[in-house]
Scaffold this motif. Structure first.
Motif, PDB file in Angstrom:
ATOM      1  N   ASP A  83      49.189   8.092 129.116  1.00  0.00           N
ATOM      2  CA  ASP A  83      48.249   7.919 130.316  1.00  0.00           C
ATOM      3  C   ASP A  83      47.008   7.329 129.931  1.00  0.00           C
ATOM      4  O   ASP A  83      46.458   6.707 130.725  1.00  0.00           O
ATOM      5  CB  ASP A  83      48.458   9.066 131.324  1.00  0.00           C
ATOM      6  CG  ASP A  83      49.781   9.456 131.790  1.00  0.00           C
ATOM      7  OD1 ASP A  83      50.762   8.374 131.977  1.00  0.00           O
ATOM      8  OD2 ASP A  83      49.662  10.254 132.594  1.00  0.00           O
ATOM      9  N   ARG A  84      46.300   8.118 128.951  1.00  0.00           N
ATOM     10  CA  ARG A  84      45.384   7.634 128.560  1.00  0.00           C
ATOM     11  C   ARG A  84      45.063   6.362 128.045  1.00  0.00           C
ATOM     12  O   ARG A  84      44.197   5.354 128.009  1.00  0.00           O
ATOM     13  CB  ARG A  84      44.836   8.675 127.440  1.00  0.00           C
ATOM     14  CG  ARG A  84      43.105   8.657 127.302  1.00  0.00           C
ATOM     15  CD  ARG A  84      42.667   9.715 126.217  1.00  0.00           C
ATOM     16  NE  ARG A  84      42.825  11.041 126.772  1.00  0.00           N
ATOM     17  CZ  ARG A  84      43.563  11.927 126.604  1.00  0.00           C
ATOM     18  NH1 ARG A  84      44.412  12.059 125.406  1.00  0.00           N
ATOM     19  NH2 ARG A  84      43.317  13.261 127.188  1.00  0.00           N
ATOM     20  N   GLU A  85      46.320   5.917 127.260  1.00  0.00           N
ATOM     21  CA  GLU A  85      46.322   4.586 126.533  1.00  0.00           C
ATOM     22  C   GLU A  85      46.357   3.318 127.504  1.00  0.00           C
ATOM     23  O   GLU A  85      45.758   2.421 127.269  1.00  0.00           O
ATOM     24  CB  GLU A  85      46.945   4.677 125.348  1.00  0.00           C
ATOM     25  CG  GLU A  85      47.263   3.567 124.209  1.00  0.00           C
ATOM     26  CD  GLU A  85      48.143   3.661 122.932  1.00  0.00           C
ATOM     27  OE1 GLU A  85      49.233   2.886 123.299  1.00  0.00           O
ATOM     28  OE2 GLU A  85      47.744   4.344 122.121  1.00  0.00           O
ATOM     29  N   ASP A  86      47.311   3.703 128.350  1.00  0.00           N
ATOM     30  CA  ASP A  86      47.730   2.528 129.315  1.00  0.00           C
ATOM     31  C   ASP A  86      46.587   2.582 130.445  1.00  0.00           C
ATOM     32  O   ASP A  86      47.019   1.563 131.370  1.00  0.00           O
ATOM     33  CB  ASP A  86      49.260   2.688 129.623  1.00  0.00           C
ATOM     34  CG  ASP A  86      49.416   3.774 130.526  1.00  0.00           C
ATOM     35  OD1 ASP A  86      48.604   4.613 131.018  1.00  0.00           O
ATOM     36  OD2 ASP A  86      50.573   4.088 130.732  1.00  0.00           O
ATOM     37  N   GLY A  87      45.965   3.414 130.437  1.00  0.00           N
ATOM     38  CA  GLY A  87      44.830   3.041 131.540  1.00  0.00           C
ATOM     39  C   GLY A  87      45.277   3.940 132.814  1.00  0.00           C
ATOM     40  O   GLY A  87      44.378   3.738 133.906  1.00  0.00           O
ATOM     41  N   THR A  88      46.368   4.717 132.943  1.00  0.00           N
ATOM     42  CA  THR A  88      46.548   5.320 134.094  1.00  0.00           C
ATOM     43  C   THR A  88      45.632   6.320 134.466  1.00  0.00           C
ATOM     44  O   THR A  88      45.246   6.670 135.623  1.00  0.00           O
ATOM     45  CB  THR A  88      47.994   6.136 133.921  1.00  0.00           C
ATOM     46  OG1 THR A  88      48.977   5.336 133.748  1.00  0.00           O
ATOM     47  CG2 THR A  88      48.467   7.034 135.057  1.00  0.00           C
ATOM     48  N   LYS A  90      42.375   6.313 133.547  1.00  0.00           N
ATOM     49  CA  LYS A  90      40.963   5.569 133.881  1.00  0.00           C
ATOM     50  C   LYS A  90      41.197   5.322 135.545  1.00  0.00           C
ATOM     51  O   LYS A  90      40.157   5.451 136.271  1.00  0.00           O
ATOM     52  CB  LYS A  90      40.876   4.576 133.144  1.00  0.00           C
ATOM     53  CG  LYS A  90      39.638   3.731 133.540  1.00  0.00           C
ATOM     54  CD  LYS A  90      39.471   2.458 132.247  1.00  0.00           C
ATOM     55  CE  LYS A  90      38.163   1.737 132.770  1.00  0.00           C
ATOM     56  NZ  LYS A  90      38.010   0.596 131.879  1.00  0.00           N
ATOM     57  N   ARG A  91      42.476   5.017 136.011  1.00  0.00           N
ATOM     58  CA  ARG A  91      42.697   4.330 137.207  1.00  0.00           C
ATOM     59  C   ARG A  91      42.584   5.462 138.303  1.00  0.00           C
ATOM     60  O   ARG A  91      41.994   5.632 139.369  1.00  0.00           O
ATOM     61  CB  ARG A  91      43.816   3.593 137.361  1.00  0.00           C
ATOM     62  CG  ARG A  91      43.895   2.175 136.857  1.00  0.00           C
ATOM     63  CD  ARG A  91      45.112   1.399 137.035  1.00  0.00           C
ATOM     64  NE  ARG A  91      46.317   1.919 136.897  1.00  0.00           N
ATOM     65  CZ  ARG A  91      46.947   1.686 135.539  1.00  0.00           C
ATOM     66  NH1 ARG A  91      46.355   0.951 134.600  1.00  0.00           N
ATOM     67  NH2 ARG A  91      48.246   2.366 135.236  1.00  0.00           N
ATOM     68  N   SER A 260      39.423   9.523 129.211  1.00  0.00           N
ATOM     69  CA  SER A 260      39.565   8.213 128.525  1.00  0.00           C
ATOM     70  C   SER A 260      38.899   8.407 127.136  1.00  0.00           C
ATOM     71  O   SER A 260      38.174   9.480 126.700  1.00  0.00           O
ATOM     72  CB  SER A 260      38.813   7.133 129.168  1.00  0.00           C
ATOM     73  OG  SER A 260      37.249   7.462 128.997  1.00  0.00           O
TER      74      SER A 260
END
Length: 264
Positions: A83-88, A90-91, A260
């Motif tokens: 989730d941290r790497e794919d931007g989840t 962050k969103r 993040s």
């Protein structure tokens, strides 16, 4: 129901649905403990006949600890890394969802999977190996043992995810301590007294030994306590150790959780 609770339940539902749509995760996380039980129970047969207990009974109990550990520690840790790497993450940070609800959603996933895994392992043990079910009084111990184990392993998975730099390497990093602890904690090797005393001492500092010992108390006859390191079930100490690891895991989570990579 508070807004935080509502968002936690909603996030948990999303996590569960996403997991069960991933066939690879379903097989290797959810079904793998049952596959190991079938293998060990078949290969080792009636190794414990001298006590009137089969190897399948012992492994059916011990595999419950294995299932909770892999689900809580590995699934939680790798899930956060992804989730941290794919931007989840962050969103989600830009939404009203608080970090508490996000983590509670992950915890709901782990608890759901752990209960489902336990039901599957018990069903395999009962239907395939004719294992007896425990007395009604032992189910209360099973309940608090499952809850403490899930919380401790999940919180530690959250904490360890902070050192996982890339999601693709999460499995390799997280499975190293998992595999090591299985062997020194009496999950794959039982009776645990076959191990050197210093290894048993090391294992005693970690939750896995106590999880396996507790689940064996629930599903095995009282005569089997002589095969534990202390010659007794030590339920009080089991509760204390697991409770301590819940606190340690919470402290580590508060100290290490980041939305993040830039927040590190």
């Amino acid at each position: 129901m508070t807004a935080t609770t509502t968002m936690s339940v909603s996030r948990g539902r999303i996590e569960v649905l996403q997991f069960f749509r991933d066939r690879t995760a379903l097989v290797f996380t959810f079904l793998f403990p049952a596959m190991l039980l079938l293998l060990f129970g078949t290969i080792f047969g009636d190794s414990y006949d001298q006590t009137g207990v089969s190897a399948a009974q012992v492994y059916a109990a011990s595999m419950l600890a294995y299932g909770v550990l892999t689900t809580g520690f590995v699934t939680m840790g790798s899930g956060l890394a992804m989730d941290r790497e794919d931007g989840t993450l962050k969103r989600l940070r830009g939404t009203p969802l608080p970090v508490t609800s996000y983590l509670m959603g992950k915890l709901i996933l782990v608890l759901t999977l752990s209960i489902a895994e336990a039901a599957l392992l018990i069903a395999v043990g009962t239907l395939v190996f004719d294992n007896p079910l425990p007395d009604a009084s032992h189910w209360l111990t099973f309940a608090w043992l499952m809850i403490l184990s899930v919380i401790a392993c999940s919180l530690l998975g959250v904490a360890v995810s902070a050192i996982v730099r890339h999601a693709r390497s999460a499995g390799a990093i997280l499975n190293v301590p998992v595999v090591a602890l299985q062997f020194i904690s009496g999950i794959f090797i039982h009776p645990i007294t076959q191990l050197p005393s210093w290894l048993i001492t090391v294992a005693s500092f970690f939750p896995v030994k106590w999880m396996g010992q507790g689940f064996r108390y629930v599903f095995l006859p009282d005569s089997m306590k002589s095969m534990e390191a202390a010659g007794s079930w030590e339920l009080g100490r089991t509760a204390l150790v697991l409770g301590a690891w819940c606190v340690i895991g919470l402290v580590l989570c508060l100290a290490t959780f980041r939305w993040s990579e830039k927040d590190r």
